[in-house]
Design a protein around this motif. Structure first.
Motif, PDB file in Angstrom:
ATOM      1  N   ARG A   7       0.820  -1.211   0.000  1.00 52.36           N
ATOM      2  CA  ARG A   7       0.000   0.000   0.000  1.00 52.36           C
ATOM      3  C   ARG A   7       0.856   1.265   0.000  1.00 52.36           C
ATOM      4  O   ARG A   7       0.597   2.200  -0.767  1.00 52.36           O
ATOM      5  CB  ARG A   7      -0.930   0.017   1.212  1.00 52.36           C
ATOM      6  N   THR A   8       1.898   1.329   0.852  1.00 52.64           N
ATOM      7  CA  THR A   8       2.694   2.558   0.933  1.00 52.64           C
ATOM      8  C   THR A   8       3.477   2.797  -0.363  1.00 52.64           C
ATOM      9  O   THR A   8       3.595   3.943  -0.816  1.00 52.64           O
ATOM     10  CB  THR A   8       3.655   2.517   2.130  1.00 52.64           C
ATOM     11  N   VAL A   9       3.992   1.734  -0.957  1.00 56.45           N
ATOM     12  CA  VAL A   9       4.742   1.902  -2.204  1.00 56.45           C
ATOM     13  C   VAL A   9       3.806   2.282  -3.348  1.00 56.45           C
ATOM     14  O   VAL A   9       4.105   3.177  -4.143  1.00 56.45           O
ATOM     15  CB  VAL A   9       5.538   0.623  -2.550  1.00 56.45           C
ATOM     16  N   VAL A  10       2.652   1.627  -3.411  1.00 50.54           N
ATOM     17  CA  VAL A  10       1.679   1.941  -4.462  1.00 50.54           C
ATOM     18  C   VAL A  10       1.171   3.374  -4.320  1.00 50.54           C
ATOM     19  O   VAL A  10       1.047   4.101  -5.315  1.00 50.54           O
ATOM     20  CB  VAL A  10       0.514   0.932  -4.435  1.00 50.54           C
ATOM     21  N   ASP A  11       0.893   3.807  -3.098  1.00 53.24           N
ATOM     22  CA  ASP A  11       0.432   5.182  -2.895  1.00 53.24           C
ATOM     23  C   ASP A  11       1.479   6.185  -3.392  1.00 53.24           C
ATOM     24  O   ASP A  11       1.137   7.212  -4.001  1.00 53.24           O
ATOM     25  CB  ASP A  11       0.127   5.433  -1.422  1.00 53.24           C
ATOM     26  N   LEU A  32      -2.519  -6.657  -8.931  1.00 55.45           N
ATOM     27  CA  LEU A  32      -2.818  -7.683  -7.930  1.00 55.45           C
ATOM     28  C   LEU A  32      -1.834  -7.549  -6.778  1.00 55.45           C
ATOM     29  O   LEU A  32      -0.765  -6.954  -6.928  1.00 55.45           O
ATOM     30  CB  LEU A  32      -2.770  -9.089  -8.542  1.00 55.45           C
ATOM     31  N   GLY A  33      -2.202  -8.102  -5.643  1.00 53.97           N
ATOM     32  CA  GLY A  33      -1.339  -8.051  -4.460  1.00 53.97           C
ATOM     33  C   GLY A  33      -2.104  -7.632  -3.223  1.00 53.97           C
ATOM     34  O   GLY A  33      -3.101  -6.908  -3.312  1.00 53.97           O
ATOM     35  N   GLU A  34      -1.661  -8.096  -2.065  1.00 57.94           N
ATOM     36  CA  GLU A  34      -2.269  -7.744  -0.784  1.00 57.94           C
ATOM     37  C   GLU A  34      -1.691  -6.414  -0.298  1.00 57.94           C
ATOM     38  O   GLU A  34      -0.475  -6.259  -0.184  1.00 57.94           O
ATOM     39  CB  GLU A  34      -1.982  -8.838   0.244  1.00 57.94           C
ATOM     40  N   PHE A  35      -2.559  -5.449   0.007  1.00 57.82           N
ATOM     41  CA  PHE A  35      -2.110  -4.115   0.395  1.00 57.82           C
ATOM     42  C   PHE A  35      -1.196  -4.132   1.614  1.00 57.82           C
ATOM     43  O   PHE A  35      -0.259  -3.340   1.706  1.00 57.82           O
ATOM     44  CB  PHE A  35      -3.303  -3.208   0.670  1.00 57.82           C
ATOM     45  N   LEU A  59      14.425 -13.882  -7.221  1.00 52.54           N
ATOM     46  CA  LEU A  59      15.043 -12.820  -6.425  1.00 52.54           C
ATOM     47  C   LEU A  59      14.376 -12.638  -5.066  1.00 52.54           C
ATOM     48  O   LEU A  59      14.900 -11.928  -4.205  1.00 52.54           O
ATOM     49  CB  LEU A  59      14.982 -11.490  -7.184  1.00 52.54           C
ATOM     50  N   GLY A  60      13.215 -13.244  -4.884  1.00 51.11           N
ATOM     51  CA  GLY A  60      12.468 -13.018  -3.654  1.00 51.11           C
ATOM     52  C   GLY A  60      11.812 -11.657  -3.616  1.00 51.11           C
ATOM     53  O   GLY A  60      11.619 -11.079  -2.534  1.00 51.11           O
ATOM     54  N   ALA A  61      11.454 -11.119  -4.789  1.00 54.43           N
ATOM     55  CA  ALA A  61      10.810  -9.806  -4.847  1.00 54.43           C
ATOM     56  C   ALA A  61       9.387  -9.888  -4.297  1.00 54.43           C
ATOM     57  O   ALA A  61       8.696 -10.899  -4.455  1.00 54.43           O
ATOM     58  CB  ALA A  61      10.792  -9.287  -6.287  1.00 54.43           C
ATOM     59  N   ASP A  62       8.953  -8.815  -3.663  1.00 59.48           N
ATOM     60  CA  ASP A  62       7.593  -8.713  -3.138  1.00 59.48           C
ATOM     61  C   ASP A  62       6.685  -7.928  -4.073  1.00 59.48           C
ATOM     62  O   ASP A  62       5.460  -8.002  -3.959  1.00 59.48           O
ATOM     63  CB  ASP A  62       7.606  -8.017  -1.774  1.00 59.48           C
ATOM     64  N   GLY A  95       3.336 -14.730  -3.814  1.00 58.05           N
ATOM     65  CA  GLY A  95       3.192 -13.536  -2.984  1.00 58.05           C
ATOM     66  C   GLY A  95       3.832 -12.300  -3.573  1.00 58.05           C
ATOM     67  O   GLY A  95       4.336 -11.436  -2.835  1.00 58.05           O
ATOM     68  N   VAL A  96       3.807 -12.191  -4.899  1.00 55.75           N
ATOM     69  CA  VAL A  96       4.411 -11.046  -5.584  1.00 55.75           C
ATOM     70  C   VAL A  96       3.301 -10.138  -6.110  1.00 55.75           C
ATOM     71  O   VAL A  96       2.454 -10.572  -6.902  1.00 55.75           O
ATOM     72  CB  VAL A  96       5.300 -11.494  -6.759  1.00 55.75           C
ATOM     73  N   ALA A  97       3.288  -8.887  -5.677  1.00 56.05           N
ATOM     74  CA  ALA A  97       2.317  -7.914  -6.173  1.00 56.05           C
ATOM     75  C   ALA A  97       2.793  -7.362  -7.524  1.00 56.05           C
ATOM     76  O   ALA A  97       3.988  -7.399  -7.842  1.00 56.05           O
ATOM     77  CB  ALA A  97       2.144  -6.780  -5.171  1.00 56.05           C
ATOM     78  N   LEU A  98       1.840  -6.838  -8.303  1.00 52.98           N
ATOM     79  CA  LEU A  98       2.153  -6.282  -9.622  1.00 52.98           C
ATOM     80  C   LEU A  98       1.529  -4.907  -9.767  1.00 52.98           C
ATOM     81  O   LEU A  98       0.327  -4.734  -9.540  1.00 52.98           O
ATOM     82  CB  LEU A  98       1.638  -7.211 -10.722  1.00 52.98           C
TER      83      LEU A  98
END
Length: 279
Positions: A7-11, A32-35, A59-62, A95-98
């Motif tokens: 959420r903070t990065v998307v905002d 997609l992704g959990e906030f 890479l283990g990216a979130d 568990g990777v948001a897009l």
């Protein structure tokens, strides 16, 4: 700095590249992704394709920040036996948001074409097609026009572009007199033939973009338009990833990786060994 979440990065991304700056046909923002999912590593890509998805997982990216939308056109299913469905299911399971920033990043200042112009050393930048509507003002718009550090022939500018831009099988090709002197250059990240009239009206010496087609180029040159340089779509937009990655590193306590996987679909380029290319 506080802990980062989707959420903070998307905002923050939405503030830097507001969604209402995008073209009406575009599809941008969180796909997609959990906030509330924590973000410690981000992968920046031009295209969200199976190869870059696997890179993110390895890479283990979130979070993936992509330029091109995964769902630009509607689909009726995201079943796991469909191309886009497989991508969605893989991202969710890992568990990777897009997130996508497309034409809203194109029009931004700085945006996609600013990063492309910087690779050529252009200065005194201004928009090729100034933004209208919500994005209007503050130097925003599609494409950029600038001045080279020193005049170059079209032939030398073509070689410079090939040296400065990410290498692809397609390389860089140009249209026009190879000895034409070029001082002012217009650039546009991505497909740019719709801005050929803008480049002509601007009076630039050359225009660089991607995905140029035979008949529009032929008619443009016959009408006395500027010389043209055609580069791979991926190569024209890859420089922007460095800019958005640097901004993310400054804004959040996260690790940011830029993907150098060449996702341009063209993989082989050949000329006959005995072919002599002449102007």
């Amino acid at each position: 700095m506080t802990d980062s979440t989707v959420r903070t990065v998307v905002d923050a991304l939405d503030t830097r590249y507001p969604r209402n700056w995008a073209e009406s046909w575009d599809r941008v923002g969180l796909v997609l992704g959990e906030f509330d999912h924590p973000v410690s590593r981000v992968l920046c890509v031009v295209d969200c394709v199976p190869e870059t998805v696997e890179q993110a997982v390895d890479l283990g990216a979130d979070l993936i920040v992509a330029h091109h939308p995964l769902f630009l056109k509607p689909v009726s299913s995201i079943a796991p036996d469909t191309y886009k469905g497989r991508i969605v299911h893989r991202l969710i399971r890992a568990g990777v948001a897009l997130y996508t920033a497309h034409t809203n990043a194109d029009v931004a200042n700085p945006g996609v074409s600013d990063a492309l112009a910087a690779r050529l050393g252009l200065t005194g930048l201004r928009p090729l097609a100034p933004a209208e509507g919500a994005a209007a003002g503050d130097g925003r718009g599609l494409g950029r026009i600038g001045v080279l550090p020193e005049p170059l022939t079209l032939e030398k500018l073509t070689r410079l572009a090939a040296e400065r831009l990410p290498a692809t099988s397609a390389g860089v090709r140009s249209a026009g007199d190879p000895q034409r002197i070029v001082r002012t250059v217009a650039v546009c990240g991505g497909a740019g033939d719709s801005f050929l009239p803008d480049a002509t009206r601007a009076g630039v010496d050359a225009y660089l973009c991607a995905d140029l087609r035979h008949h529009p180029v032929s008619e443009h040159l016959a009408a006395g338009g500027p010389a043209l340089l055609d580069v791979a779509h991926w190569a024209s937009e890859r420089p922007w990833l460095d800019d958005v990655a640097a901004w993310l590193r400054e804004s959040f306590p996260v690790d940011v990786v830029v993907s150098d996987l060449d996702t341009d679909p063209w993989t082989v380029h050949a000329n006959r060994d005995d072919l002599e290319i002449r102007p």
